[in-house]
Design an enzyme around this catalytic site. Sequence first.
Site, PDB file in Angstrom:
ATOM      1  N   ASP A  52       0.983  -1.256  -0.081  1.00 43.66           N
ATOM      2  CA  ASP A  52       0.023   0.012   0.012  1.00 43.66           C
ATOM      3  C   ASP A  52       0.874   1.216  -0.028  1.00 43.66           C
ATOM      4  O   ASP A  52       0.479   2.274  -0.042  1.00 43.66           O
ATOM      5  CB  ASP A  52      -0.946   0.068   1.019  1.00 43.66           C
ATOM      6  CG  ASP A  52      -0.439  -0.058   2.622  1.00 43.66           C
ATOM      7  OD1 ASP A  52       0.913  -0.202   2.648  1.00 43.66           O
ATOM      8  OD2 ASP A  52      -1.013  -0.194   3.528  1.00 43.66           O
ATOM      9  N   SER A  53       1.957   0.951  -0.091  1.00 44.04           N
ATOM     10  CA  SER A  53       3.048   2.151  -0.202  1.00 44.04           C
ATOM     11  C   SER A  53       2.943   2.647  -1.550  1.00 44.04           C
ATOM     12  O   SER A  53       3.384   3.814  -1.723  1.00 44.04           O
ATOM     13  CB  SER A  53       4.639   1.670  -0.061  1.00 44.04           C
ATOM     14  OG  SER A  53       4.787   0.487  -0.782  1.00 44.04           O
ATOM     15  N   ASP A  91      -0.961  -6.080  -0.334  1.00 45.80           N
ATOM     16  CA  ASP A  91      -1.525  -5.371   0.888  1.00 45.80           C
ATOM     17  C   ASP A  91      -2.770  -5.097   1.017  1.00 45.80           C
ATOM     18  O   ASP A  91      -3.526  -4.806  -0.066  1.00 45.80           O
ATOM     19  CB  ASP A  91      -0.861  -4.105   0.996  1.00 45.80           C
ATOM     20  CG  ASP A  91       0.528  -3.889   1.874  1.00 45.80           C
ATOM     21  OD1 ASP A  91       0.696  -5.076   2.682  1.00 45.80           O
ATOM     22  OD2 ASP A  91       1.072  -3.044   1.754  1.00 45.80           O
ATOM     23  N   LYS A 121      -1.248  -9.360   3.012  1.00 42.25           N
ATOM     24  CA  LYS A 121      -0.588  -8.971   4.072  1.00 42.25           C
ATOM     25  C   LYS A 121      -1.747  -8.115   4.840  1.00 42.25           C
ATOM     26  O   LYS A 121      -2.110  -7.154   3.972  1.00 42.25           O
ATOM     27  CB  LYS A 121       0.708  -8.407   3.554  1.00 42.25           C
ATOM     28  CG  LYS A 121       1.498  -7.631   4.735  1.00 42.25           C
ATOM     29  CD  LYS A 121       2.875  -7.233   4.492  1.00 42.25           C
ATOM     30  CE  LYS A 121       3.238  -5.985   3.713  1.00 42.25           C
ATOM     31  NZ  LYS A 121       2.778  -4.930   4.581  1.00 42.25           N
ATOM     32  N   GLU A 123      -1.916  -5.553   8.663  1.00 41.96           N
ATOM     33  CA  GLU A 123      -1.116  -5.057   9.633  1.00 41.96           C
ATOM     34  C   GLU A 123      -1.463  -5.300  10.856  1.00 41.96           C
ATOM     35  O   GLU A 123      -2.898  -5.071  11.034  1.00 41.96           O
ATOM     36  CB  GLU A 123      -0.922  -3.458   9.540  1.00 41.96           C
ATOM     37  CG  GLU A 123       0.104  -3.166   8.513  1.00 41.96           C
ATOM     38  CD  GLU A 123       0.107  -1.540   7.982  1.00 41.96           C
ATOM     39  OE1 GLU A 123      -0.126  -0.713   9.060  1.00 41.96           O
ATOM     40  OE2 GLU A 123       0.936  -1.118   7.035  1.00 41.96           O
ATOM     41  N   GLU A 190       8.760  -3.914  10.668  1.00 44.35           N
ATOM     42  CA  GLU A 190       9.347  -2.745  10.164  1.00 44.35           C
ATOM     43  C   GLU A 190       9.811  -1.973  11.297  1.00 44.35           C
ATOM     44  O   GLU A 190       9.043  -1.531  12.404  1.00 44.35           O
ATOM     45  CB  GLU A 190       8.095  -2.218   9.472  1.00 44.35           C
ATOM     46  CG  GLU A 190       8.345  -0.699   8.916  1.00 44.35           C
ATOM     47  CD  GLU A 190       7.572  -0.232   7.789  1.00 44.35           C
ATOM     48  OE1 GLU A 190       6.538  -0.805   7.348  1.00 44.35           O
ATOM     49  OE2 GLU A 190       7.829   0.922   7.483  1.00 44.35           O
TER      50      GLU A 190
END
Length: 272
Positions: A52-53, A91, A121, A123, A190
């Site tokens: 999602d970057s 993501d 993925k 978070e 991270e």
Amino acid sequence: MSTAKKDYKRVTVKSLVEMKANQEKISMLTAYDYTMAKIVDGAGVDVILVGDSASNVMAGHETTLPITLDQMIYHASSVIRAIHRALIVVDLPFGSYQSDPKEALRSAIRIMKESGGHAVKLEGGKEVKESIKRILNAGIPVMGHLGLTPQSIYKFGTYTVRAKEEEEAKKLKEDALMLEKAGCFALVLEKVPAKLAKEVAESLTIPVIGIGAGNGVDGQVLVTHDMLGMTHEFNPRFLRRYLDLYTEMTNAFQKYVADVKSVDFPNDNEQY
Ligand code: KIV
């Protein structure tokens, strides 16, 4: 140039666990489009993360929060069309899995069905445990992400190193264990202290892939645009730049402008 211990024609979630068991480090980079993914895959990178970057590097947003599920699916399907070998992890964007496990499953299914990605993925730790279980029950592999979790940036307030204090480190270790027990096939850590990341990696059988987490983990991930030096405002200590594409590209564009203005381009051989 590769120092791979085993030649994987196709990288799967099983291959990653095997790489960890064989002490072979895992390489992971981001890609969001067809052309970049083709180069990254062709170079032998094990895992491509459609992160999602993309919200930052592709769309210019300050955070990862604005990117939508539809936009992630668009990026992931472009990447999928390019690859032959790498495992593609996509993501789940902010807002697509936090509200309830059913919504999380619906979002993960859309990613798998509409993009052809191989895994998702997301978070967080115990807060998203039920969502993870639901997604896994549907047969969708899940990669966890702990430490600095950019989707919670407004809760943290800054992008500084996480889990330096004992209490946060303890929660991170518990969450990592929970993610492994729940059935995640890998975990991204991270921006956490290298000593803590090593301890977590050694305590788990699933691979731990670090970004700003030192070299005691089982693999590394970077944002491709950062490691190529296309972005130049972002300078965290963990970032190794392999090229200075910002300068190279600027020089090329300036040369093009000069060539067009001076009518040097196109020359006799460059026209019909
Ligand atoms: O979105 C992303 O690029 C990521 C990496 C930084 C791990 O989550």
